[in-house]
Design an enzyme around this catalytic site. Structure first.
Site, PDB file in Angstrom:
ATOM      1  N   TYR A   1      34.291  33.185  37.023  1.00 24.51           N
ATOM      2  CA  TYR A   1      34.384  32.399  38.255  1.00 24.51           C
ATOM      3  C   TYR A   1      32.994  32.108  38.803  1.00 24.51           C
ATOM      4  O   TYR A   1      32.102  32.967  38.755  1.00 24.51           O
ATOM      5  CB  TYR A   1      35.155  33.175  39.321  1.00 24.51           C
ATOM      6  CG  TYR A   1      36.640  33.191  39.140  1.00 24.51           C
ATOM      7  CD1 TYR A   1      37.429  32.184  39.693  1.00 24.51           C
ATOM      8  CD2 TYR A   1      37.266  34.218  38.459  1.00 24.51           C
ATOM      9  CE1 TYR A   1      38.807  32.210  39.559  1.00 24.51           C
ATOM     10  CE2 TYR A   1      38.648  34.250  38.317  1.00 24.51           C
ATOM     11  CZ  TYR A   1      39.410  33.239  38.865  1.00 24.51           C
ATOM     12  OH  TYR A   1      40.769  33.262  38.719  1.00 24.51           O
TER      13      TYR A   1
ATOM     14  N   HIS B   1      44.876  29.110  40.213  1.00 25.22           N
ATOM     15  CA  HIS B   1      45.434  29.395  41.538  1.00 25.22           C
ATOM     16  C   HIS B   1      45.812  28.078  42.213  1.00 25.22           C
ATOM     17  O   HIS B   1      45.046  27.109  42.147  1.00 25.22           O
ATOM     18  CB  HIS B   1      44.411  30.124  42.402  1.00 25.22           C
ATOM     19  CG  HIS B   1      44.042  31.480  41.884  1.00 25.22           C
ATOM     20  ND1 HIS B   1      44.686  32.624  42.294  1.00 25.22           N
ATOM     21  CD2 HIS B   1      43.103  31.877  40.981  1.00 25.22           C
ATOM     22  CE1 HIS B   1      44.143  33.674  41.667  1.00 25.22           C
ATOM     23  NE2 HIS B   1      43.185  33.249  40.873  1.00 25.22           N
TER      24      HIS B   1
ATOM     25  N   TYR C   1      40.458  36.806  31.756  1.00 25.21           N
ATOM     26  CA  TYR C   1      39.330  37.660  32.119  1.00 25.21           C
ATOM     27  C   TYR C   1      39.812  39.070  32.460  1.00 25.21           C
ATOM     28  O   TYR C   1      40.955  39.263  32.873  1.00 25.21           O
ATOM     29  CB  TYR C   1      38.516  37.053  33.268  1.00 25.21           C
ATOM     30  CG  TYR C   1      39.228  36.957  34.591  1.00 25.21           C
ATOM     31  CD1 TYR C   1      39.272  38.045  35.470  1.00 25.21           C
ATOM     32  CD2 TYR C   1      39.847  35.782  34.976  1.00 25.21           C
ATOM     33  CE1 TYR C   1      39.925  37.955  36.683  1.00 25.21           C
ATOM     34  CE2 TYR C   1      40.495  35.680  36.189  1.00 25.21           C
ATOM     35  CZ  TYR C   1      40.537  36.768  37.035  1.00 25.21           C
ATOM     36  OH  TYR C   1      41.182  36.668  38.224  1.00 25.21           O
TER      37      TYR C   1
ATOM     38  N   HIS D   1      44.962  31.374  34.058  1.00 22.94           N
ATOM     39  CA  HIS D   1      45.751  30.929  35.209  1.00 22.94           C
ATOM     40  C   HIS D   1      44.906  30.047  36.115  1.00 22.94           C
ATOM     41  O   HIS D   1      43.679  30.117  36.112  1.00 22.94           O
ATOM     42  CB  HIS D   1      46.291  32.127  36.017  1.00 22.94           C
ATOM     43  CG  HIS D   1      45.222  32.965  36.630  1.00 22.94           C
ATOM     44  ND1 HIS D   1      44.553  33.938  35.941  1.00 22.94           N
ATOM     45  CD2 HIS D   1      44.683  32.970  37.886  1.00 22.94           C
ATOM     46  CE1 HIS D   1      43.666  34.520  36.723  1.00 22.94           C
ATOM     47  NE2 HIS D   1      43.710  33.943  37.917  1.00 22.94           N
TER      48      HIS D   1
ATOM     49  N   ARG E   1      43.744  39.374  32.930  1.00 25.89           N
ATOM     50  CA  ARG E   1      44.601  38.340  33.504  1.00 25.89           C
ATOM     51  C   ARG E   1      44.879  37.271  32.458  1.00 25.89           C
ATOM     52  O   ARG E   1      43.974  36.848  31.736  1.00 25.89           O
ATOM     53  CB  ARG E   1      43.921  37.647  34.708  1.00 25.89           C
ATOM     54  CG  ARG E   1      43.666  38.479  35.946  1.00 25.89           C
ATOM     55  CD  ARG E   1      44.900  39.115  36.571  1.00 25.89           C
ATOM     56  NE  ARG E   1      46.138  38.358  36.525  1.00 25.89           N
ATOM     57  CZ  ARG E   1      46.464  37.366  37.358  1.00 25.89           C
ATOM     58  NH1 ARG E   1      45.646  36.972  38.304  1.00 25.89           N
ATOM     59  NH2 ARG E   1      47.633  36.770  37.266  1.00 25.89           N
TER      60      ARG E   1
END
Lengths: 236, 240
Positions: free
Chosen positions: B106, B160, B145, B158, B155
């Site tokens: 991120y 959000h 990640y 995905h 995870r």
């Protein structure tokens, strides 16, 4: 015997999409400046009331505290409020708000301290649920007060309040709460929502403390997610 | 239009607050029950957004942070409709998305994962649904990640997704997963949702017809917000 399935005539409903936590990096999407980069021409939610809003200018601040008593440093809070006359900036509400009054904002906590805050105007009282215009409910309510002897409380105005929605890592579905104002004791005492809370001592968790700082009105509203003094959250 | 109530939220298809396998929820979940509130004007209204609030490029994550070229990764289109429980479109509503880059990193000062930042990828976007409730984004498929939960949790890929709807009580944040990802069945966050069908509805489906040949692959993701009751006991039928 033929069994008629009345459901065949029922509308086909979809299911609401399930919630998931906003996660630790919610700021990237909803407040990228705080995540450390500039991408959008305009980040949304920083100006709740706009320059033309009438009423008392206030600052609201606080911290969100977890079940260990520690500040939550990655929370995002959205606020939805009426203007000083109790009017929401929404097409279904009669009346108009001031130019630039959105009534909605979002804030994030300071990554080091967990403190959050926003500037807005103090909202006015808004109407509670509308009285039913006709139908069974109305007739029953008129002739049969509820078990506490109340007639129809749906006309009661709601005390001034901010509607808050809290998301963060570890919060699986956004938490709804309300912030009321300490200096509205009479309105708060009559507020139909506060009075829904059976445990009177829990009502106090929704009332912000007023103070003055540098000539400005500040309301302090700490939110406790869990444990002693746990803030009341609503299923709205 | 007169304010009308929204259907109650079916909490059985949403995650409960306390889901111990997702460790952070343990200290961040209320212990007392929620107080149920029939919708007043405070809940049945919500913020309104318009095209002045966003830029047309905001829904193109391949271009909206490009500095020296395009970001690295699998080019995808994510599209679908925002509907309510009555299957009616939710028009002109704000949809915001954020995600990691192709390597699962991120662009956030708190993310210290060793996979590198992509200089041409910001990882956030937003758009308004059209009159039919339709929306689309172009982006890079995010990578999985690791995260500190169990010793070895990853995870699934995905995105959000944040949606407003028409009322504050429709406000929703969720996550989009990708069809066929083997990390989905073993993710403690996914499995905060107690209902397998509900998880499937958060899984975007490969949509070959919507892709651009030799350019981008597409996924379909419909979002459903709470529906609204007819006001049939208020002397008028506004119809479902």
């Amino acid at each position: 015997m033929k069994i008629v399935d009345a459901r065949n005539n029922a509308p086909q409903y979809l299911k609401e999409s399930s919630s998931q936590t906003a996660g630790p990096y919610v700021h990237i999407g909803l407040a990228p400046g705080a995540a450390g980069f500039q991408i959008f021409d305009k980040e949304l939610g920083w100006d709740i009331a706009g320059p033309n809003a009438k009423g008392e200018r206030i600052r609201v601040e606080g911290v969100v505290i977890d079940g260990m008593g520690s500040p939550v440093k990655d929370v995002l809070i959205e606020v939805w409020q009426a203007n000083a006359e109790g009017i929401y900036a929404h097409s279904e509400v009669p009346g108009e708000v001031e130019e630039g009054f959105r009534g909605w904002g979002r804030v994030i906590t300071d990554f080091e301290t967990g403190e959050w805050g926003f500037d807005t105007v103090k909202p006015g009282p808004v109407n509670a649920r509308r009285k039913m215009q006709s139908g069974v409910h109305q007739r029953v309510r008129e002739t049969h007060p509820d078990w506490l002897g109340r007639e129809d409380e749906t006309h009661a105005p709601m005390a001034p309040h901010l509607n808050l929605w809290i998301v963060a890592r570890g919060i699986n579905i956004g938490l709804n709460t309300r912030m009321y104002f300490e200096d509205e004791p009479e309105a708060n005492a009559a507020d139909p929502v506060l009075n829904l809370i059976e445990w009177e001592n829990r009502r106090a968790t929704l009332i912000a403390k007023r103070s003055e700082r540098d000539g400005k009105t500040v309301y302090r509203f700490d939110i406790r997610l869990q444990g002693e003094g746990e803030t009341v959250f609503f299923d709205i | 239009m007169k304010p009308a109530e929204y259907y109650q939220r079916d909490r059985r298809i949403h995650p409960p607050a306390l889901t111990p396998d997702y460790k952070t929820s343990v200290a961040r979940s209320p212990r007392y029950s929620l107080i149920s509130l029939q919708g007043s004007v405070s809940e049945t209204t919500g913020p309104v957004f318009g095209h002045n609030d966003i830029s047309p490029i905001d829904n193109d994550l391949i271009k909206n942070y490009a500095k020296t070229g395009d970001p690295v990764g699998e080019r995808i289109i994510v599209h679908g409709r925002v509907l309510d429980e009555n299957a009616r479109p939710v028009p002109n509503t704000l949809v915001e998305v954020w995600q990691a880059n192709a390597g699962g990193r991120y662009r956030h000062k708190k993310d210290s994962y060793l996979a590198p930042i992509d200089p041409n990828f910001g990882g956030c976007g937003r758009t308004l649904t059209d009159d039919n409730g339709y929306y689309f984004f172009r982006t890079i498929k995010p990578g999985a990640y690791p995260w500190r939960n169990w010793v070895n949790n990853w995870r699934p890929a995905h995105i959000h997704v944040s949606v407003f709807g028409h009322a504050f009580c429709q406000r929703l944040i969720t996550q989009l997963y990708f069809e066929g990802d083997p990390l989905i069945p073993i993710c403690p966050i996914v499995h905060t949702i107690p209902d397998a069908d509900a998880i499937d509805r958060l899984t975007a489906k490969l949509d070959m017809n919507a892709g651009v040949p030799l350019d981008s692959i597409a996924y379909r993701f419909d979002i459903v917000l709470r529906g609204r009751r007819s006001t049939m006991f208020e002397n008028r039928l506004e119809g479902n």
